[in-house]
Motif scaffolding. Structure first.
Motif, PDB file in Angstrom:
ATOM      1  N   THR A   1      47.843  42.421  27.714  1.00 36.55           N
ATOM      2  CA  THR A   1      47.996  41.016  28.223  1.00 36.55           C
ATOM      3  C   THR A   1      47.823  39.751  27.309  1.00 36.55           C
ATOM      4  OG1 THR A   1      45.959  40.510  29.338  1.00 36.55           O
ATOM      5  CG2 THR A   1      47.454  42.105  30.503  1.00 36.55           C
ATOM      6  N   ASN A   2      47.894  38.688  27.582  1.00 36.12           N
ATOM      7  CA  ASN A   2      47.732  37.662  26.911  1.00 36.12           C
ATOM      8  C   ASN A   2      47.822  36.420  27.920  1.00 36.12           C
ATOM      9  OD1 ASN A   2      50.460  36.888  26.664  1.00 36.12           O
ATOM     10  ND2 ASN A   2      50.678  37.492  24.669  1.00 36.12           N
ATOM     11  N   ASP A   3      47.480  35.157  27.353  1.00 34.36           N
ATOM     12  CA  ASP A   3      47.488  34.057  28.189  1.00 34.36           C
ATOM     13  C   ASP A   3      48.943  33.343  28.359  1.00 34.36           C
ATOM     14  OD1 ASP A   3      47.840  32.673  25.969  1.00 34.36           O
ATOM     15  OD2 ASP A   3      46.400  31.126  25.944  1.00 34.36           O
ATOM     16  N   SER A   4      49.976  34.131  27.682  1.00 36.23           N
ATOM     17  CA  SER A   4      51.286  33.532  28.146  1.00 36.23           C
ATOM     18  C   SER A   4      52.075  34.687  29.069  1.00 36.23           C
ATOM     19  CB  SER A   4      52.194  33.750  26.869  1.00 36.23           C
ATOM     20  OG  SER A   4      52.025  32.504  25.919  1.00 36.23           O
ATOM     21  N   VAL A   5      51.261  35.225  29.929  1.00 35.08           N
ATOM     22  CA  VAL A   5      51.750  36.117  30.873  1.00 35.08           C
ATOM     23  C   VAL A   5      51.666  35.136  32.272  1.00 35.08           C
ATOM     24  CG1 VAL A   5      51.193  38.059  32.353  1.00 35.08           C
ATOM     25  CG2 VAL A   5      50.962  38.229  29.836  1.00 35.08           C
ATOM     26  N   PHE A   6      52.854  35.033  32.755  1.00 35.47           N
ATOM     27  CA  PHE A   6      52.804  34.134  34.186  1.00 35.47           C
ATOM     28  C   PHE A   6      53.524  34.908  35.447  1.00 35.47           C
ATOM     29  CE2 PHE A   6      53.857  31.970  30.049  1.00 35.47           C
ATOM     30  CZ  PHE A   6      53.016  30.677  30.096  1.00 35.47           C
ATOM     31  N   SER A   7      52.856  34.056  36.423  1.00 37.16           N
ATOM     32  CA  SER A   7      53.714  34.393  37.920  1.00 37.16           C
ATOM     33  C   SER A   7      53.424  35.775  37.889  1.00 37.16           C
ATOM     34  CB  SER A   7      54.849  33.941  37.635  1.00 37.16           C
ATOM     35  OG  SER A   7      55.476  33.519  38.853  1.00 37.16           O
TER      36      SER A   7
ATOM     37  N   ASP B   1      43.923  39.214  26.166  1.00 37.23           N
ATOM     38  CA  ASP B   1      43.648  37.968  26.461  1.00 37.23           C
ATOM     39  C   ASP B   1      44.024  37.727  27.831  1.00 37.23           C
ATOM     40  OD1 ASP B   1      42.556  35.433  26.796  1.00 37.23           O
ATOM     41  OD2 ASP B   1      44.120  34.394  25.538  1.00 37.23           O
ATOM     42  N   ARG B   2      43.149  37.052  28.701  1.00 37.36           N
ATOM     43  CA  ARG B   2      43.231  36.723  30.145  1.00 37.36           C
ATOM     44  C   ARG B   2      44.616  36.257  30.573  1.00 37.36           C
ATOM     45  NH1 ARG B   2      43.959  31.447  30.928  1.00 37.36           N
ATOM     46  NH2 ARG B   2      43.102  29.991  29.518  1.00 37.36           N
ATOM     47  N   THR B   3      45.498  36.598  31.531  1.00 39.11           N
ATOM     48  CA  THR B   3      46.717  35.724  31.877  1.00 39.11           C
ATOM     49  C   THR B   3      46.621  34.513  32.184  1.00 39.11           C
ATOM     50  OG1 THR B   3      46.349  36.274  34.277  1.00 39.11           O
ATOM     51  CG2 THR B   3      47.339  37.955  32.902  1.00 39.11           C
ATOM     52  N   ASN B   4      47.756  33.543  32.296  1.00 33.75           N
ATOM     53  CA  ASN B   4      47.763  32.234  32.363  1.00 33.75           C
ATOM     54  C   ASN B   4      47.079  31.699  33.572  1.00 33.75           C
ATOM     55  OD1 ASN B   4      49.284  29.529  33.230  1.00 33.75           O
ATOM     56  ND2 ASN B   4      48.994  29.795  30.730  1.00 33.75           N
ATOM     57  N   GLY B   5      47.015  32.238  34.810  1.00 37.76           N
ATOM     58  CA  GLY B   5      46.638  31.677  35.888  1.00 37.76           C
ATOM     59  C   GLY B   5      47.548  30.911  36.867  1.00 37.76           C
TER      60      GLY B   5
ATOM     61  N   TYR C   1      42.221  34.323  41.211  1.00 35.19           N
ATOM     62  CA  TYR C   1      42.149  33.911  39.685  1.00 35.19           C
ATOM     63  C   TYR C   1      43.054  32.766  39.212  1.00 35.19           C
ATOM     64  CZ  TYR C   1      39.460  38.391  39.268  1.00 35.19           C
ATOM     65  OH  TYR C   1      38.503  39.306  39.402  1.00 35.19           O
ATOM     66  N   GLU C   2      43.424  32.122  40.215  1.00 33.28           N
ATOM     67  CA  GLU C   2      44.446  30.935  39.942  1.00 33.28           C
ATOM     68  C   GLU C   2      43.586  29.932  39.120  1.00 33.28           C
ATOM     69  OE1 GLU C   2      47.961  28.479  40.399  1.00 33.28           O
ATOM     70  OE2 GLU C   2      47.436  30.513  41.295  1.00 33.28           O
ATOM     71  N   GLY C   3      44.391  29.646  37.966  1.00 33.02           N
ATOM     72  CA  GLY C   3      43.788  28.741  37.016  1.00 33.02           C
ATOM     73  C   GLY C   3      42.648  29.255  36.037  1.00 33.02           C
ATOM     74  N   ILE C   4      42.198  30.505  36.130  1.00 31.49           N
ATOM     75  CA  ILE C   4      41.585  31.477  35.223  1.00 31.49           C
ATOM     76  C   ILE C   4      42.420  32.372  34.621  1.00 31.49           C
ATOM     77  CG2 ILE C   4      39.423  32.799  35.400  1.00 31.49           C
ATOM     78  CD1 ILE C   4      38.594  31.458  37.963  1.00 31.49           C
ATOM     79  N   GLY C   5      43.347  33.108  35.428  1.00 33.38           N
ATOM     80  CA  GLY C   5      43.861  34.243  34.880  1.00 33.38           C
ATOM     81  C   GLY C   5      43.061  35.503  35.077  1.00 33.38           C
ATOM     82  N   VAL C   6      44.169  36.509  35.010  1.00 35.71           N
ATOM     83  CA  VAL C   6      43.327  38.205  35.206  1.00 35.71           C
ATOM     84  C   VAL C   6      42.622  38.272  34.194  1.00 35.71           C
ATOM     85  CG1 VAL C   6      43.672  40.466  35.766  1.00 35.71           C
ATOM     86  CG2 VAL C   6      45.299  38.745  36.902  1.00 35.71           C
ATOM     87  N   PRO C   7      41.264  38.730  34.197  1.00 36.17           N
ATOM     88  CA  PRO C   7      40.525  38.912  33.135  1.00 36.17           C
ATOM     89  C   PRO C   7      40.599  40.329  32.489  1.00 36.17           C
ATOM     90  CG  PRO C   7      39.269  39.361  35.194  1.00 36.17           C
ATOM     91  CD  PRO C   7      40.566  38.782  35.587  1.00 36.17           C
ATOM     92  N   VAL C   8      40.223  40.566  31.408  1.00 35.67           N
ATOM     93  CA  VAL C   8      40.495  41.699  30.444  1.00 35.67           C
ATOM     94  C   VAL C   8      39.192  42.369  30.494  1.00 35.67           C
ATOM     95  CG1 VAL C   8      42.226  40.816  29.181  1.00 35.67           C
ATOM     96  CG2 VAL C   8      40.117  40.525  28.197  1.00 35.67           C
ATOM     97  N   ASP C   9      39.353  43.732  30.044  1.00 36.95           N
ATOM     98  CA  ASP C   9      38.136  44.763  29.677  1.00 36.95           C
ATOM     99  C   ASP C   9      37.742  44.432  28.246  1.00 36.95           C
ATOM    100  OD1 ASP C   9      38.060  45.892  32.637  1.00 36.95           O
ATOM    101  OD2 ASP C   9      39.943  46.748  31.896  1.00 36.95           O
ATOM    102  N   ILE C  10      38.674  44.368  27.429  1.00 35.73           N
ATOM    103  CA  ILE C  10      38.610  44.035  26.169  1.00 35.73           C
ATOM    104  C   ILE C  10      39.382  43.020  25.460  1.00 35.73           C
ATOM    105  CG2 ILE C  10      38.735  45.530  23.778  1.00 35.73           C
ATOM    106  CD1 ILE C  10      38.772  48.106  25.345  1.00 35.73           C
ATOM    107  N   GLU C  11      38.736  41.939  25.147  1.00 32.91           N
ATOM    108  CA  GLU C  11      39.124  40.828  24.417  1.00 32.91           C
ATOM    109  C   GLU C  11      39.425  41.078  22.906  1.00 32.91           C
ATOM    110  OE1 GLU C  11      38.295  36.469  25.461  1.00 32.91           O
ATOM    111  OE2 GLU C  11      37.023  36.785  23.869  1.00 32.91           O
ATOM    112  N   LEU C  12      41.000  40.630  22.782  1.00 34.32           N
ATOM    113  CA  LEU C  12      41.351  40.809  21.517  1.00 34.32           C
ATOM    114  C   LEU C  12      42.803  40.059  21.331  1.00 34.32           C
ATOM    115  CD1 LEU C  12      41.178  42.324  18.884  1.00 34.32           C
ATOM    116  CD2 LEU C  12      42.639  44.132  19.667  1.00 34.32           C
ATOM    117  N   PHE C  13      42.794  39.099  20.423  1.00 31.97           N
ATOM    118  CA  PHE C  13      43.870  38.141  20.357  1.00 31.97           C
ATOM    119  C   PHE C  13      44.861  38.417  19.225  1.00 31.97           C
ATOM    120  CE2 PHE C  13      40.189  35.147  21.696  1.00 31.97           C
ATOM    121  CZ  PHE C  13      40.353  35.328  22.937  1.00 31.97           C
ATOM    122  N   ASN C  14      45.836  38.281  19.305  1.00 31.64           N
ATOM    123  CA  ASN C  14      47.107  38.395  18.307  1.00 31.64           C
ATOM    124  C   ASN C  14      46.895  37.097  17.311  1.00 31.64           C
ATOM    125  OD1 ASN C  14      49.289  40.121  20.144  1.00 31.64           O
ATOM    126  ND2 ASN C  14      48.776  40.856  18.175  1.00 31.64           N
ATOM    127  N   LYS C  15      47.055  37.251  16.192  1.00 36.60           N
ATOM    128  CA  LYS C  15      46.949  35.944  15.213  1.00 36.60           C
ATOM    129  C   LYS C  15      48.164  36.281  14.294  1.00 36.60           C
ATOM    130  CE  LYS C  15      42.009  35.822  15.031  1.00 36.60           C
ATOM    131  NZ  LYS C  15      40.685  35.599  14.324  1.00 36.60           N
TER     132      LYS C  15
END
Length: 335
Positions: free
Chosen positions: A232-238, A258-262, A293-307
């Motif tokens: 997942t990442n923070d550009s996962v919505f709705s 990354d957490r979802t968008n919220g 999780y509104e405004g927060i997003g669904v959390p992750v177990d392992i945080e890792l970002f694409n660059k």
């Protein structure tokens, strides 16, 4: 015939949010204060341009991607959203996002996968190696349930020969909760609560519909209940967030990225007296344990970002990370 009276249009928008928007406190916005600040700026002489600017400034602090205003002024279309750019959108342009997913598939192939292909359900891309499956979900709408069932049945033929699964919902814009649950049911071990939802129907704190509960349950001739990594990442919505919220209830799922968008809600679509369209969130989603999780997003177990550098390197670290998790879980299971 449209009514261009600026005062009436301001009141119509403010009152709809007052009655139907459930997240003022969560978003730290005093809606009455917004009225007191912006209502005096609107008179019968306020121009369309001025009114649009005032309304946009009033809703902007909500920072909610489901809050939009679309206007036509002087033949030109104008669109405003209260959403701020996500981490993922700041890192990648639209073209770079396409290149990133090509990098994802290149990484899969380098790890023994056949190149993922679009299935009978256009929203799904599927590929497998000898041991693992990969399913990318581009969106959760625009597909009939019959076609989706055919695609899922075909993928399920591989389940007995697989030891782990990657499900990739990065950059999923959303869609239908029912589609999300149809897919998750193919990875479900037993009946479980997926999530709960209630809808704002009035201005009072308790003006909501009764709580409604959605469930997961095994579906199809066979289900995959081995280790799963959800990307997942923070550009996962709705609807994509409802997917993450539900699938995290399965004990064999690890969420990475990354957490979802919220912003979980469907949109309430409305039209102002002057013909301008707008929409807002109006539903509150809760996990099976009644966590919002509104405004927060669904959390992750392992945080890792694409660059952006992932594209140049030609390796997607979320794919390699997911494969590492699956191999580790299988190694533990064999000891």
């Amino acid at each position: 015939m449209s009514n261009r009276d600026p005062e009436k249009n301001f009141e119509a928008l403010w009152n709809t949010f007052h009655s139907r928007y459930p997240f003022f406190e969560l978003r730290k916005v005093d809606w009455k204060k917004q009225y007191d600040t912006y209502r005096p700026k609107v008179t019968k002489e306020t121009s369309d341009e001025e009114l649009l600017d005032i309304l946009c400034r009033m809703i902007d602090p909500l920072d909610d991607g489901h809050v939009e205003l679309k206007a036509r002024i002087g033949g030109k279309k104008r669109r405003f959203t209260a959403e701020k750019k996500t981490r993922f959108q700041r890192e990648f342009t639209e073209q770079e996002i396409k290149r990133l997913f090509k990098t994802s598939e290149k990484t899969l192939v380098a790890n023994g996968f056949r190149p993922p292909k679009q299935t009978e359900a256009c929203i799904l891309r599927y590929g497998r190696s000898q041991s693992f499956g990969y399913l990318r979900i581009a969106e959760l709408e625009g597909i009939g349930k019959r076609k989706l069932t055919v695609a899922l049945d075909k993928i399920a033929r591989d389940f007995d020969s697989l030891e782990g699964f990657i499900i990739d919902i990065r950059n999923c814009p959303g869609g239908e909760d029912s589609i999300a649950i149809m897919i998750i049911n193919r990875f479900c071990d037993r009946k479980r609560v997926a999530f709960h939802r209630r809808t704002k129907i009035g201005p009072g704190e308790d003006d909501f519909t009764p709580l409604r509960t959605w469930y997961l349950a095994p579906q199809g001739d066979r289900c995959f209940t081995g280790p799963i990594v959800l990307l997942t990442n923070d550009s996962v919505f709705s609807g994509g967030e409802a997917f993450a919220l539900a699938i995290r209830e399965l004990p064999h799922v690890t969420i990475m990225g990354d957490r979802t968008n919220g912003i979980f809600s469907y949109t309430l679509d409305k039209t102002l007296p002057n013909g301008w369209d707008y929409c807002l969130s109006y539903q509150v989603y809760y996990s099976a344990e009644m966590v919002c999780y509104e405004g927060i997003g669904v959390p992750v177990d392992i945080e890792l970002f694409n660059k952006k550098s992932d594209i140049e390197r030609g390796v997607d670290p979320l794919i390699t990370g997911a494969l590492h998790v699956l191999r580790s879980k299988n190694a533990v299971a064999m000891t």
